[in-house]
Design an enzyme around this catalytic site. Structure first.
Site, mmCIF file in Angstrom:
data_model
loop_
_atom_site.group_PDB
_atom_site.id
_atom_site.type_symbol
_atom_site.label_atom_id
_atom_site.label_comp_id
_atom_site.label_asym_id
_atom_site.label_seq_id
_atom_site.Cartn_x
_atom_site.Cartn_y
_atom_site.Cartn_z
ATOM 1 N N GLU A 1 -2.191 0.333 13.424
ATOM 2 C CA GLU A 1 -3.318 0.715 12.583
ATOM 3 C C GLU A 1 -4.645 0.472 13.292
ATOM 4 O O GLU A 1 -5.590 1.252 13.156
ATOM 5 C CB GLU A 1 -3.275 -0.088 11.285
ATOM 6 C CG GLU A 1 -4.433 0.179 10.328
ATOM 7 C CD GLU A 1 -4.316 -0.604 9.041
ATOM 8 O OE1 GLU A 1 -4.957 -0.212 8.049
ATOM 9 O OE2 GLU A 1 -3.577 -1.618 9.017
ATOM 10 N N GLU B 1 0.859 -1.187 0.000
ATOM 11 C CA GLU B 1 0.000 0.000 0.000
ATOM 12 C C GLU B 1 0.891 1.231 0.000
ATOM 13 O O GLU B 1 1.182 1.779 -1.039
ATOM 14 C CB GLU B 1 -0.941 -0.035 1.213
ATOM 15 C CG GLU B 1 -2.139 0.893 1.063
ATOM 16 C CD GLU B 1 -3.289 0.498 1.978
ATOM 17 O OE1 GLU B 1 -4.204 1.314 2.118
ATOM 18 O OE2 GLU B 1 -3.263 -0.609 2.538
#
Length: 879
Positions: free
Chosen positions: A741, A467
């Protein structure tokens, strides 16, 4: 004799910048003195050209401004070097002249470039990586060298070489931009690397994001292969010039770098190295002519943000540990810190020995590296030895890791086989925070390391999996914290241009910038709003009005898009645009989904209102009074729509989640009749969860402020001190060294969260850092005097803390706030830098005795006493 000095001379946020293209560069400086009341009363800027002739004399200007001062001399030319000094008068009329500083212009016109784009012949595919090209050119200088500049860029990544030496210290240059529109060039002073006679210039290219893997979308999102443009300009003592540029006369070959990919890693076969390929005397008979590229090239612009650099090194914290895997020895290195960068390998090995280095953030239950959360990213470097002593450090990749697994080493490797090299954008540290709670101190360190690892030219979400994208929502919620920890003015100025370049013609903003066009064209609430929130944050922290002015049209286009797609001024309305955004991403108050339970149209309308309010303030700051009034009216209209749709007649909030309450309170969207009820509902929900939060990316940054701004800092401290998940400290108690996260990235009862989305280095929840500085320590901006021209000292003691110390190197100098509590006595020391003022809000009840060694008491009420302070150090004692 003067009692102050003038220091920290900067141009466009940099000291002595080489190669800028701002036609009206902005200058800044600082007064240095411990004297109370020190302030600037006037200044005079003297700028001279290369011959020492006066280019601009501002004359004595009666002003206390010492930042964001625009050059106002004659039009600047390409390549022009300007030397400048500033004379500063203090409040008593005493003046001091600074030491000289300089800036140098880059290539300002397309016609300045005589070089063209060149490339190698190999082309990979959407999932196929090919070796990296080496490019070289031998040339002769018939005269001595007086000065020389190398202007160089790449579509992809480059490492420039000159006569066997690397050029500059930049890493992963030239970074990432919206390649269809612009690419940045770097400028290097290379005079000391050139000699009369034969010289060789060379470059090694990497795929980067231009043609390498980008996110989860495969390769070649922008182009098919890496390309180089370089222009060497040499000035001789007699004034003549020699210019050499990339063209078809350059030669190309493929050597030891068999794979260079940011996500997958590097493969280097040292047996294929060509010693001396970048130096005179090398036989390049087998090399081929480079191909010239005549495609649609982007605009070349000067580097406008901090370069990516190798910032620091970390050694392993223990000897490597053996891991047996089906009879094959693997060795585990632990660097003690989740970091972003590469490892440097130093060893003596036989020819043909191949080492495989796999990188991971954490270990699984069996003590092996955990790589499931990397998805398709390999994070693997492979090195094949040429024989003998050798050093290898990857050039065109970076990894997110704490642990490295080494396979293929003959025998037991020594601890010093590997050293970790930390890589990130070169942003000077500006903030420091510590307190009496070691867990909170570790939390602050985790926040800083998360920022280091994800500020690699663009503010990425994560640095390890497939990502690593510039998610706009993550950046906007973290920007205030980022500006405390480091000097991010130039970093976000660069990224704001990326946002503008990614903007669609109809005004919408995608969820990531630079835009990889992965399918979501509208970033949605809290994500796309970065186009307004980030520049406003930079204006507040650095006084950067030019950033607002430069992107005002972009912000207006965004607001116009919202007006067209928000029926009845309800943004993300089910009857409006197809996408409603990402909700309160990863909140824990939903039914197991990722977007939380807060209605997405509530989030959307709240951010629409906040955007209108900020646009009104931006317009006012730029002197656009008509727009300011129009946006103020728009805010009130959206607020009325919000109340009509989301506030009941009984003063309750529809979708009364923690995030909904926090946004409504912080953005000023509630009628007076509903504020206390909504706040009470928020407090009850937190208490009912055992003093735990349930917010996601959107609500978490606002939750502690919503509590402390409404008189309940104690609840915010209860959330901060919570050690069970979900909380900020849970990950700390589990040994985390960066921000996770997800609140439950790993838990004792469930183990790892889903590997499809479980980064252990994701700065969004680190936005609590701004609250630590602004509320716990009490250092905050005054929105009426941005750039810390006037400081708001407003600490909120509590949470069982007995001491808090913080500092911030602001535009005018170092700001300090330190307090400690012992029994019934509370002591506080603050420092106001020269040329600034402050309002110190001393927390004290009406019957408390306050002693102050300076300042003027301007107000006192039931909870605080307010003192006006000039520059200097002050001490307060409350009993």
């Amino acid at each position: 004799m003067a009692s102050f000095t003038v220091a920290q001379l900067r141009c466009e946020y940099r000291e002595n910048p080489l190669g800028i293209d701002e036609l009206r560069p902005r200058l800044a400086w600082q007064m240095r003195t411990r004297r109370r009341g020190a302030r600037q009363s006037a200044f005079q800027i003297l700028a001279r050209d290369e011959a020492g002739q006066t280019l601009w004399d501002s004359g004595k200007i009666e002003s206390d401004q010492s930042t964001q001062i625009e050059y106002a001399g004659p039009e600047l030319r390409s390549r022009q070097r300007v030397t400048w000094q500033v004379r500063v008068w203090d409040e008593g009329g005493v003046s001091v002249l600074s030491r000289p500083a300089w800036w140098e212009m880059g290539l300002l016109e397309p016609a300045d470039w005589t070089a063209g784009w060149i490339q190698g012949g190999l082309v990979g595919g959407p999932r196929t990586i090919v070796p990296a090209p080496l490019l070289r050119k031998s040339f002769t200088l018939a005269k001595p060298v007086a000065a020389a500049r190398l202007y160089v860029s790449a579509l992809g990544l480059f490492e420039a070489r000159l006569n066997g030496q690397p050029v500059g210290e930049d890493a992963l240059a030239p970074g990432w931009t919206e390649y269809a529109k612009r690419v940045r060039y770097h400028v290097h002073d290379v005079g000391s690397l050139l000699v009369p006679g034969e010289n060789v210039i060379g470059a090694l290219l990497g795929d980067g994001r231009y043609c390498g893997h980008v996110g989860f979308q495969g390769r070649q999102r922008y182009g098919e292969r890496p390309r180089l443009i370089a222009q060497l300009e040499v000035v001789h003592p007699d004034g003549s010039r020699t210019t050499l540029g990339t063209d078809g006369s350059w030669a190309v070959a493929y050597g030891p770098l068999l794979q260079a990919d940011l996500l997958m890693g590097e493969h280097w076969d040292a047996r294929l190295e060509m010693s001396g390929w970048d130096a005179p005397g090398f036989d390049a008979a087998g090399w081929q002519a480079a191909e010239t590229w005549q495609g649609a090239a982007p605009s070349l612009v000067a580097r406008n943000g901090p370069a990516i650099r190798r910032i620091q090194e970390l050694a392993p914290v223990a000897d490597p540990q053996p891991i047996e895997d089906f009879g094959v020895a693997r060795w585990l290195f632990d660097f003690g810190q989740n970091l972003v960068g590469v490892v440097r390998l130093q060893a003596t090995l036989a020819s043909g020995v191949t080492l495989t280095l796999r990188h991971a953030e954490t270990l699984d239950a069996d003590g092996r590296i955990y790589t499931a959360n990397l998805r398709s990213a390999q994070q693997t470097d492979i090195y094949t030895s040429r024989g003998g002593a050798q050093v290898y450090e990857p050039r065109f990749t970076f990894h997110g890791f704490r642990y490295v697994e080494v396979h293929g080493y003959p025998g037991a490797p020594p601890r010093d086989l590997l050293n970790a090299v930390v890589i990130h954008s070169d942003m000077p540290p500006t903030g420091a925070f510590s307190c009496s709670n070691p867990l909170i101190n570790q939390l602050q360190r985790n926040i800083v390391w998360g920022q280091k690892g994800n500020f690699v030219d663009v503010p990425t979400d994560c640095p390890q999996r497939d990502e690593r994208l510039g998610w706009t929502g993550d950046a906007q919620v973290f920007a205030p914290t980022a500006a405390f920890n480091m000097d991010v003015a130039a970093f976000f100025s660069k990224w704001q241009q990326d946002l503008a370049d990614a903007q669609h013609e109809n005004g919408r903003i995608p969820p990531i910038a630079p835009d990889t066009r992965f399918g979501h064209e509208d970033g949605g609430p809290a994500w796309a709003d970065a186009i307004v929130i980030v520049p406003w944050t930079m204006y507040q922290r650095y006084g950067d009005a030019r950033l607002l002015a430069r992107h005002y049209a972009s912000m207006k286009a965004w607001m116009a898009y919202l007006a067209e797609t928000s029926p009845g001024r309800i943004r993300a309305h089910p009857d409006g645009v197809p996408r409603q955004g990402y909700g309160d991403w990863l909140a824990l108050d939903g039914s197991g989904g990722t977007q939380g339970a807060t209605p997405r149209d509530l989030i959307g309308t709240a951010y629409y209102a906040q955007g209108a309010r900020l646009m009104g303030q931006i317009a006012q700051a730029l002197g656009k009074t008509g727009d300011a009034k129009r946006y103020a009216r728009l805010f009130e209209a959206i607020r009325r729509a919000f109340i009509h749709r989301f506030v009941t007649d009984d003063g309750l909030l529809i979708g009364q989640t923690q995030t909904a309450c926090a946004l409504a309170l912080r953005f000023g969207l509630l009628p007076a009749r509903a504020r206390s009820g909504v706040f009470s509902a928020l407090a009850r929900d937190i208490a009912a969860r055992g003093n735990r939060l349930s917010t996601g990316f959107v609500g978490t940054p606002h939750l502690p402020f919503a509590l402390s701004e409404n008189g309940r800092a104690d609840i915010a401290y209860a959330l901060l001190n919570q050690r069970d998940w979900p909380s900020w400290l849970y990950s700390v108690t589990q040994g985390a060294t960066t921000i996770w996260e997800r609140w439950d990235g790993w838990t004792k009862d469930k183990g790892f969260q889903t590997p499809s989305m479980n980064s252990f280095n994701h700065y969004a929840y680190g936005a609590i850092g701004a609250w630590l500085y602004a509320v716990a320590a009490g250092i905050d901006v005054d929105e009426t005097q941005p750039g810390f021209k006037r400081i708001m000292f407003r600490p909120h003691p509590g949470g069982g803390l007995t001491a808090v110390t913080a500092s911030l190197d602001g535009p005018f100098g170092r700001i300090e706030s330190a307090w400690r509590a012992r029994g019934a006595v509370w002591r506080w020391r603050v420092v106001v830098p020269p040329n600034s003022t402050a309002l110190a809000h001393v927390p004290a009840r009406e019957n408390a005795a306050i002693s102050a060694d300076g300042g003027a008491l301007v107000a006192r009420n039931a909870t605080q006493a307010i003192y006006a302070l000039e520059a200097g150090a002050y001490a307060f004692v409350v009993k």
